[in-house]
Design a protein around this motif. Structure first.
Motif, mmCIF file in Angstrom:
data_model
loop_
_atom_site.group_PDB
_atom_site.id
_atom_site.type_symbol
_atom_site.label_atom_id
_atom_site.label_comp_id
_atom_site.label_asym_id
_atom_site.label_seq_id
_atom_site.Cartn_x
_atom_site.Cartn_y
_atom_site.Cartn_z
ATOM 1 N N LEU A 71 0.834 -1.200 0.000
ATOM 2 C CA LEU A 71 0.000 0.000 0.000
ATOM 3 C C LEU A 71 0.870 1.251 0.000
ATOM 4 C CD1 LEU A 71 -2.755 -1.080 2.594
ATOM 5 C CD2 LEU A 71 -2.907 -1.083 0.091
ATOM 6 N N TRP A 72 1.681 1.432 1.028
ATOM 7 C CA TRP A 72 2.577 2.588 1.059
ATOM 8 C C TRP A 72 3.746 2.321 2.004
ATOM 9 C CZ3 TRP A 72 2.577 4.599 6.026
ATOM 10 C CH2 TRP A 72 1.412 4.496 6.776
ATOM 11 N N HIS A 73 4.768 3.151 1.855
ATOM 12 C CA HIS A 73 5.987 3.060 2.656
ATOM 13 C C HIS A 73 6.331 4.452 3.138
ATOM 14 C CE1 HIS A 73 10.560 3.506 2.503
ATOM 15 N NE2 HIS A 73 10.333 2.833 3.607
ATOM 16 N N ALA A 74 6.828 4.560 4.375
ATOM 17 C CA ALA A 74 7.203 5.874 4.910
ATOM 18 C C ALA A 74 8.352 5.690 5.887
ATOM 19 C CB ALA A 74 6.015 6.535 5.602
ATOM 20 N N GLN A 75 8.959 6.816 6.238
ATOM 21 C CA GLN A 75 10.026 6.818 7.226
ATOM 22 C C GLN A 75 9.769 7.896 8.261
ATOM 23 O OE1 GLN A 75 13.822 7.106 5.096
ATOM 24 N NE2 GLN A 75 13.984 4.872 5.094
ATOM 25 N N CYS A 76 10.131 7.587 9.501
ATOM 26 C CA CYS A 76 10.040 8.541 10.609
ATOM 27 C C CYS A 76 10.820 7.933 11.767
ATOM 28 C CB CYS A 76 8.575 8.796 10.998
ATOM 29 S SG CYS A 76 7.725 7.353 11.689
ATOM 30 N N ASN A 77 10.850 8.632 12.877
ATOM 31 C CA ASN A 77 11.370 8.048 14.116
ATOM 32 C C ASN A 77 10.263 7.143 14.643
ATOM 33 O OD1 ASN A 77 12.306 7.432 16.661
ATOM 34 N ND2 ASN A 77 12.618 9.540 17.305
ATOM 35 N N THR A 78 10.301 5.860 14.255
ATOM 36 C CA THR A 78 9.151 4.982 14.441
ATOM 37 C C THR A 78 8.854 4.631 15.890
ATOM 38 O OG1 THR A 78 10.470 2.965 14.241
ATOM 39 C CG2 THR A 78 9.573 3.905 12.203
ATOM 40 N N GLY A 79 9.840 4.769 16.778
ATOM 41 C CA GLY A 79 9.619 4.211 18.095
ATOM 42 C C GLY A 79 9.445 2.712 17.993
ATOM 43 N N HIS A 80 8.700 2.137 18.945
ATOM 44 C CA HIS A 80 8.639 0.680 19.013
ATOM 45 C C HIS A 80 7.391 0.053 18.407
ATOM 46 C CE1 HIS A 80 12.312 -0.300 21.016
ATOM 47 N NE2 HIS A 80 12.084 0.553 22.007
ATOM 48 N N TYR A 81 6.194 0.630 18.636
ATOM 49 C CA TYR A 81 4.999 -0.083 18.183
ATOM 50 C C TYR A 81 3.888 0.903 17.862
ATOM 51 C CZ TYR A 81 2.093 -4.228 17.647
ATOM 52 O OH TYR A 81 1.318 -5.234 17.119
ATOM 53 N N PRO A 82 3.118 0.642 16.779
ATOM 54 C CA PRO A 82 2.077 1.590 16.353
ATOM 55 C C PRO A 82 0.809 1.490 17.199
ATOM 56 C CG PRO A 82 2.800 0.115 14.545
ATOM 57 C CD PRO A 82 3.292 -0.460 15.830
ATOM 58 N N PHE A 83 -0.098 2.405 16.892
ATOM 59 C CA PHE A 83 -1.459 2.377 17.418
ATOM 60 C C PHE A 83 -2.349 2.996 16.356
ATOM 61 C CE2 PHE A 83 -5.133 3.327 19.998
ATOM 62 C CZ PHE A 83 -5.137 2.335 20.979
ATOM 63 N N ALA A 84 -3.544 2.421 16.135
ATOM 64 C CA ALA A 84 -4.448 2.915 15.084
ATOM 65 C C ALA A 84 -5.724 3.462 15.699
ATOM 66 C CB ALA A 84 -4.766 1.797 14.099
ATOM 67 N N TYR A 85 -6.264 4.511 15.057
ATOM 68 C CA TYR A 85 -7.510 5.125 15.513
ATOM 69 C C TYR A 85 -8.082 5.926 14.349
ATOM 70 C CZ TYR A 85 -10.673 7.216 19.036
ATOM 71 O OH TYR A 85 -11.761 7.578 19.798
ATOM 72 N N ASP A 86 -9.378 5.805 14.136
ATOM 73 C CA ASP A 86 -10.025 6.597 13.089
ATOM 74 C C ASP A 86 -10.278 7.994 13.640
ATOM 75 O OD1 ASP A 86 -11.414 7.638 10.970
ATOM 76 O OD2 ASP A 86 -13.187 6.363 11.231
ATOM 77 N N VAL A 87 -9.275 8.833 13.528
ATOM 78 C CA VAL A 87 -9.322 10.159 14.149
ATOM 79 C C VAL A 87 -10.350 11.061 13.474
ATOM 80 C CG1 VAL A 87 -7.984 12.249 14.590
ATOM 81 C CG2 VAL A 87 -6.939 10.008 14.945
ATOM 82 N N ASP A 88 -10.413 11.030 12.150
ATOM 83 C CA ASP A 88 -11.288 11.963 11.420
ATOM 84 C C ASP A 88 -12.659 11.390 11.110
ATOM 85 O OD1 ASP A 88 -10.657 10.150 9.442
ATOM 86 O OD2 ASP A 88 -9.380 11.525 8.306
ATOM 87 N N GLY A 89 -12.944 10.155 11.527
ATOM 88 C CA GLY A 89 -14.269 9.576 11.368
ATOM 89 C C GLY A 89 -14.647 9.213 9.952
ATOM 90 N N ASP A 90 -13.668 8.968 9.072
ATOM 91 C CA ASP A 90 -13.976 8.624 7.679
ATOM 92 C C ASP A 90 -14.049 7.120 7.446
ATOM 93 O OD1 ASP A 90 -11.325 7.907 7.874
ATOM 94 O OD2 ASP A 90 -10.660 9.021 6.095
ATOM 95 N N GLY A 91 -14.003 6.330 8.513
ATOM 96 C CA GLY A 91 -14.072 4.888 8.374
ATOM 97 C C GLY A 91 -12.742 4.233 8.079
ATOM 98 N N LYS A 92 -11.681 5.021 8.046
ATOM 99 C CA LYS A 92 -10.343 4.497 7.779
ATOM 100 C C LYS A 92 -9.417 4.937 8.906
ATOM 101 C CE LYS A 92 -11.122 5.002 2.807
ATOM 102 N NZ LYS A 92 -10.670 5.647 1.549
ATOM 103 N N ASP A 93 -8.567 4.027 9.339
ATOM 104 C CA ASP A 93 -7.706 4.314 10.470
ATOM 105 C C ASP A 93 -6.571 5.258 10.105
ATOM 106 O OD1 ASP A 93 -8.981 2.802 12.411
ATOM 107 O OD2 ASP A 93 -7.852 0.984 11.935
ATOM 108 N N GLU A 94 -6.276 6.163 11.048
ATOM 109 C CA GLU A 94 -4.988 6.847 11.039
ATOM 110 C C GLU A 94 -4.009 5.989 11.846
ATOM 111 O OE1 GLU A 94 -7.390 8.995 9.088
ATOM 112 O OE2 GLU A 94 -7.925 8.871 11.211
ATOM 113 N N LEU A 95 -2.722 6.165 11.561
ATOM 114 C CA LEU A 95 -1.703 5.346 12.199
ATOM 115 C C LEU A 95 -0.763 6.220 13.008
ATOM 116 C CD1 LEU A 95 -0.675 2.345 12.297
ATOM 117 C CD2 LEU A 95 1.009 3.030 10.570
#
Length: 681
Positions: A431-455
């Motif tokens: 789907l996609w690839h990105a880089q950042c200071n990832t830390g250790h583990y993600p968390f997902a939440y549909d912040v904007d309420g569009d039915g798709k998770d933000e990461l």
């Protein structure tokens, strides 16, 4: 000279009369050598021998309170002996910005007392002396030498990265000869503090800390003789009364709560491991199964790690299948590796998704047979050399969420250790690839309420399509040890971003990235958010410190204010919430050790484990018997034991919080436990 143990026993048998003086010595172990054999990062979420000190001895045995990941700091404190007897040596020069090399002993309820010792400071820079009314290794009074001056000061949590708050109460020039002993003494009556450093007298007034333990501190090589402790009868009686009151309060709690009783146990010798188990219904029989993941570390240290063997078993220990070659020497773990149990394709049957031999694999949960696989991503050219030993990534961790709006967690998030993240659909198509200071583990939440998770990943929030919504990578340092997005109050208009940011401490931000609370309280990790205090509005968060200040536990309310902290041990923990009673007011686990167990939102031991020989290296919390309440799975590389409540099964309407799904399991997860009930109410 009487040992501290003998004096302690005598004091217990023959309490002091009011006005009498108690004196005792805090000596050192009889055996010369390292004060403690520490195990570094293993103690972040394992209970190891170096922290295994019986509760009855914790007040009177010196313990190493601070160290870092390097072996030099973990081997700095040593017991030595000459013709005059035992003494303690700190043998290295350190220049830590956020802490100091410290050993600690004593009763946290001691109030008005005096301590004294003989110190031989060597040549070096920094501080050397005694700690008084010690709360934790970031909050105490200090008396001793600071870069050539005699100093009496207060130290507590700071207001900036790596900068503790310090208030010098008194200081003066002092004459001493390096490597020659001088006396150091500090005493307090209420807010009046007095110290002697050699022939220099220092006096100060401060009421920040009224009671606490004792400690020794040295940034540079120094020798310490045994510490003399003294208190008058009034102070002694107050401390004893406070200790007894606390102990009785905990015993009453333990009596009201169900006792842990053994439900099942089985042997896992040969394929067992440290905290690297996954739980789920692998064979479709409606019962929880266990997946063991052994690891090979290609190095250096725990970098470039991958699975070497997967073993699937039932809770009775029957082996369902195995991939790879089991090796009982591959049981050590100080990091995540990529494997999970999840119904990825949504057909109602579990798959095992894992990385091995530079492949991302989807296997049938019942048989382990491969259903789908692709090569792992190529190692990005800007990966640090120590993390890029192979042409493709080995896989640090796996996470599942809903990036495409399918209505289920059908998308795969794969990351390397600290730099890159890749996402896939349920057919393992990128789907996609990105880089950042990832830390250790993600968390997902549909912040904007569009039915798709933000990461949420590290200090960055990605939209469902990989677009960066905001990032603090250029502002915050170190890395995020645990991150979550949760509504801390049910009526809140929007959720809150919670982050245990390692050396950045603990902070809250809104979902637009505006930091609203920031507590610089040391190296914070393993946050858990739940209703630990039903008497407070909303949810509370508990988190524990590790590097440089091991074992400090902090409690934060729904507004992000720290309402309590204590230092029950010198190790880390997952701090997992536990629904033990089926009523509001969750507990949280420190470890399965007999002297530790489950604590409540006030920091009281509410449940203890029986002294029945159970393993206590690792623990996990989940409902395996089906009555909504949690069981505790405890294990080491040889055995797995499962505890349930003494009143199991419990019928009726029960508290049943909604937690992180078991398919998103990590040694670095931020755990969220949202209140709920068994009937959906």
């Amino acid at each position: 000279m009487r040992t501290f143990a003998a004096v302690t026993i005598l004091t217990a048998l023959f309490p002091l009369s009011t006005g009498a003086e108690l004196q005792m010595w805090y000596s050192f172990p009889d055996k010369p050598g390292l004060l403690e054999v520490l195990d570094g990062a293993h103690a972040e979420y394992h209970y190891v021998d170096s922290t295994n000190i019986p509760r009855a001895h914790q007040y009177f045995r010196w313990r190493v309170s601070t160290y870092r990941s390097d072996q030099r700091s973990q081997r700095a404190w040593r017991v030595l002996r000459d013709e005059n007897g035992l003494f303690l040596a700190q043998v290295e020069q350190f220049n830590w910005k956020d802490s100091h090399p410290i050993v600690v002993a004593g009763n946290p309820f001691d109030n008005d007392y005096a301590i004294s010792t003989q110190v031989a400071p060597g040549k070096g820079e920094g501080e050397c002396g005694l700690l008084f009314r010690y709360q934790n290794d970031r909050c105490y009074y200090f008396a001793g030498i600071n870069n050539g001056k005699a100093q009496l000061k207060l130290v507590r949590h700071g207001t900036a990265f790596h900068t503790p708050f310090e208030k010098v109460l008194a200081e003066a020039p002092v004459n001493y000869t390096p490597s020659q002993y001088i006396s150091v003494e500090i005493s307090g009556i209420g807010s009046r503090l007095t110290a002697f450093v050699g022939d220099v007298k220092l006096e100060g007034e401060d009421s920040t800390f009224a009671q606490g333990r004792i400690g020794l501190l040295a940034d540079f090589p120094a020798l310490f003789k045994p510490v003399k402790w003294s208190s008058n009868g009034d102070g002694h009686f107050q401390a004893v009364a406070s200790s007894r009151e606390r102990n009785q309060e905990e015993r009453d709690l333990q009596a009201r709560n169900p006792k842990p009783v053994l439900w099942k146990k089985f042997n896992c010798e040969g394929y067992g491991v440290g905290r690297n188990l996954r739980f789920g219904d692998l064979n479709g029989d409606g019962e929880i199964d266990v997946l063991f993941g052994q690891v090979v570390h290609h190095g250096p240290k725990d970098r470039n790690s991958e699975l070497s063997c997967l073993t699937a078993t039932t809770l009775d220990g029957a082996v369902l299948w195995q991939i790879g070659e089991p090796d009982p020497w591959k049981d050590h773990l100080t990091n995540d590796v990529a494997f999970q149990i999840h119904d990825l394709d949504g057909d109602g049957r579990a798959e095992v998704v894992y990385c091995m031999k530079m492949e991302l694999v989807v296997a049938d949960g019942a048989t382990g047979e491969t259903k789908l696989k692709v090569p792992t991503p190529e190692t990005p050219p800007n990966t640090l050399p120590e993390h890029s030993k192979f042409p493709r990534i080995l896989g640090d961790s796996l996470f599942f969420c809903d990036l495409r709006g399918t209505g289920r967690a059908a998308d795969v998030v794969l990351k390397d250790r600290y730099l890159s993240v890749w996402t896939y659909n349920d057919r393992l198509e990128p789907l996609w690839h990105a880089q950042c200071n990832t830390g250790h583990y993600p968390f997902a939440y549909d912040v904007d309420g569009d039915g798709k998770d933000e990461l949420a990943l590290g200090y960055t929030l990605f939209d469902h399509d990989g677009r960066v919504l905001w990032s603090h990578d250029n502002v915050l340092k170190d890395h995020a040890d645990g991150v979550a997005i949760v509504k801390l109050k049910p009526a809140a208009a929007e959720p809150t971003w919670i982050c245990a940011g390692s050396d950045e401490g603990f902070f809250l931000s809104d979902v637009r990235g505006n930091i609203v609370k920031h507590h610089y309280v040391g190296h914070v990790q393993n946050p858990s958010t739940a209703d630990f205090r039903p008497d407070l509005p909303g949810l509370e968060t508990v988190a524990v410190n590790f590097w440089s200040n091991q074992g400090i536990v902090h409690f934060f309310d729904a507004a992000g204010e720290m309402y309590f902290e204590f230092e029950p041990s010198q190790h880390g923990s997952m701090c997992l919430p536990v629904n033990w009673t089926g009523r509001p007011g969750e507990l949280w686990m420190l470890s399965a050790a007999v002297d530790e167990g489950m604590y409540d939102g006030w920091g009281r031991r509410a449940v203890v484990f029986p002294a029945d020989g159970h393993p206590d290296l690792c623990y996990a919390v989940l409902d395996v018997t089906g009555d909504c309440r949690d069981e505790i799975v405890v294990w080491d590389p040889c055995e797995v034991w499962i505890y349930t409540q003494s009143d199991n099964p419990l019928e009726g309407r029960l508290y049943k919080p909604v937690r992180n799904p078991q398919y998103n399991n990590s040694n670095y997860q931020a755990t969220v436990s949202v209140p709920g009930w068994s009937d959906g109410g």
